[in-house]
Write a protein that holds these residues in place. Structure first.
Motif, mmCIF file in Angstrom:
data_model
loop_
_atom_site.group_PDB
_atom_site.id
_atom_site.type_symbol
_atom_site.label_atom_id
_atom_site.label_comp_id
_atom_site.label_asym_id
_atom_site.label_seq_id
_atom_site.Cartn_x
_atom_site.Cartn_y
_atom_site.Cartn_z
ATOM 1 N N UNK A 105 0.661 -1.310 0.085
ATOM 2 C CA UNK A 105 0.111 0.053 -0.114
ATOM 3 C C UNK A 105 0.907 1.408 -0.105
ATOM 4 N N UNK A 106 2.251 1.248 0.209
ATOM 5 C CA UNK A 106 2.732 2.379 -0.051
ATOM 6 C C UNK A 106 3.736 2.593 0.924
ATOM 7 N N UNK A 107 3.789 1.702 2.261
ATOM 8 C CA UNK A 107 4.764 2.023 3.244
ATOM 9 C C UNK A 107 4.162 3.121 4.187
ATOM 10 N N UNK A 108 4.481 4.199 4.089
ATOM 11 C CA UNK A 108 3.770 5.268 5.121
ATOM 12 C C UNK A 108 2.405 5.388 5.251
ATOM 13 N N UNK A 109 2.046 5.404 6.559
ATOM 14 C CA UNK A 109 0.462 5.394 6.658
ATOM 15 C C UNK A 109 -0.133 6.518 5.906
ATOM 16 N N UNK A 110 0.188 7.793 5.663
ATOM 17 C CA UNK A 110 -0.431 8.862 5.003
ATOM 18 C C UNK A 110 -0.701 8.277 3.602
ATOM 19 N N UNK A 111 0.410 7.666 3.181
ATOM 20 C CA UNK A 111 0.225 6.954 1.735
ATOM 21 C C UNK A 111 -0.793 5.787 1.580
ATOM 22 N N UNK A 112 -0.501 5.187 2.708
ATOM 23 C CA UNK A 112 -1.188 3.625 2.784
ATOM 24 C C UNK A 112 -2.905 4.011 2.875
ATOM 25 N N UNK A 113 -3.352 4.690 3.390
ATOM 26 C CA UNK A 113 -4.728 5.231 3.288
ATOM 27 C C UNK A 113 -5.322 5.788 2.166
#
Length: 317
Positions: A248-256
């Motif tokens: 999902x992209x690693x960093x949470x801000x990206x994942x969401x």
């Protein structure tokens, strides 16, 4: 709106819960989110007899529905039913160390009685129009700064209920369980499920700001809710065991932002293809570098989401 104040001991409130908490908690309420430490802290608060905030109850149809106070009442219900024990983190005086690690059934009778006789101040709504209840619910849940989308959600009880249903789907449920307490406080769970709902309803759209608000206002979203939910549930079941953040992209801000796109990608692929794509992204250093470059910005613009979907598809080429 007609209302009155009543003082009810916990035993009376527990008596209203005849067949489980679903009798007391309306479907548009947020899910129960308190962690073990917060639950224990509140029970200790009750044991010391400290006061707590007022509870708001919709009593229009001779059936109580909690508008505000769900987390406290649910915590009391769970503790009295021995669903969790008190942790050891309380700042109690030495004489109350006997509470540590205890379930309700293990407490001395005097402490059990203290909990059952603890009084909650309740504002009972006995007569009100639906719009008044929605407005009250909105106001009670606006104690912290809210974004425009969250404010809309609080007023749209039907959509709020749909999002709570989605949170129980496999995969989505596992993602939310791994969210931090701070994420939950910021209602990232609501925003994530809303993004998923909108992207399945409208295809690839920008998933922030005005685009979410516009999506909520569309007739299409409301007319196709049942079909959309079935699609989302089906794909969530298919990928129930996919948890790797790298997907999902690693960093949470990206994942969401990436999670809704990944779900859209997964809906069109068979399970074997999904497993292959996940493995490729977890092991192929070139693809990992490419994905990091795409996710250098956490924006959820239409262009960025199209780029993410194109990248997921490239994993199978």
């Amino acid at each position: 709106m007609i209302k009155n104040i009543a003082e009810y001991p916990v035993r009376v409130i527990m008596n209203e819960i005849k067949n489980g908490l679903e009798d007391l908690i309306p479907e548009y309420q947020r899910l129960y989110v308190w962690n073990k430490e917060r639950q224990s802290k509140f029970i200790r608060h009750v044991l010391y007899g400290f006061p707590t905030h007022k509870v708001f109850i919709d009593d229009r149809n001779d059936e109580w529905l909690v508008l505000d106070g769900q987390q406290r009442i649910t915590t009391l219900y769970r503790f009295i039913n021995n669903e969790f024990n008190l942790d050891n983190s309380g700042k109690d005086d030495i004489s109350k160390a006997c509470w540590n690690g205890r379930y309700f059934k293990d407490l001395d009778k005097q402490f059990q009685k203290a909990i059952m006789s603890y009084t909650l101040s309740c504002e009972m709504i006995t007569s009100a129009d639906t719009w008044e209840i929605e407005g009250l619910f909105d106001g009670l849940n606006s104690g912290m700064p809210l974004g425009k989308i969250t404010e809309i959600l609080l007023r749209d009880i039907k959509i709020k209920s749909v999002l709570n249903k989605m949170k129980e789907y496999p995969f989505i449920n596992s993602i939310i369980k791994n969210m931090s307490e701070n994420d939950i406080k910021k209602q990232e769970d609501d925003l994530l499920t809303l993004r998923i709902l909108c992207i399945f309803s409208n295809g690839i759209i920008a998933l922030d700001g005005d685009s979410l608000e516009n999506c909520l206002a569309t007739k299409k979203l409301h007319d196709t809710l049942e079909t959309t939910l079935n699609r989302i549930e089906s794909v969530c079941i298919k990928i129930a065991n996919v948890y790797d953040d790298s997907v999902f992209g690693g960093r949470k801000t990206v994942s969401y932002h990436s999670i809704p796109i990944f779900l859209l990608f997964a809906e069109e692929k068979d399970k074997k293809s999904i497993d292959l794509a996940c493995k490729e992204l977890s092991t192929n250093q070139t693809k990992i570098t490419e994905f990091k470059a795409i996710n250098r910005s956490s924006t959820a613009s239409k262009g960025k989401q199209e780029q993410r979907l194109e990248f997921y598809n490239s994993l199978l080429i």
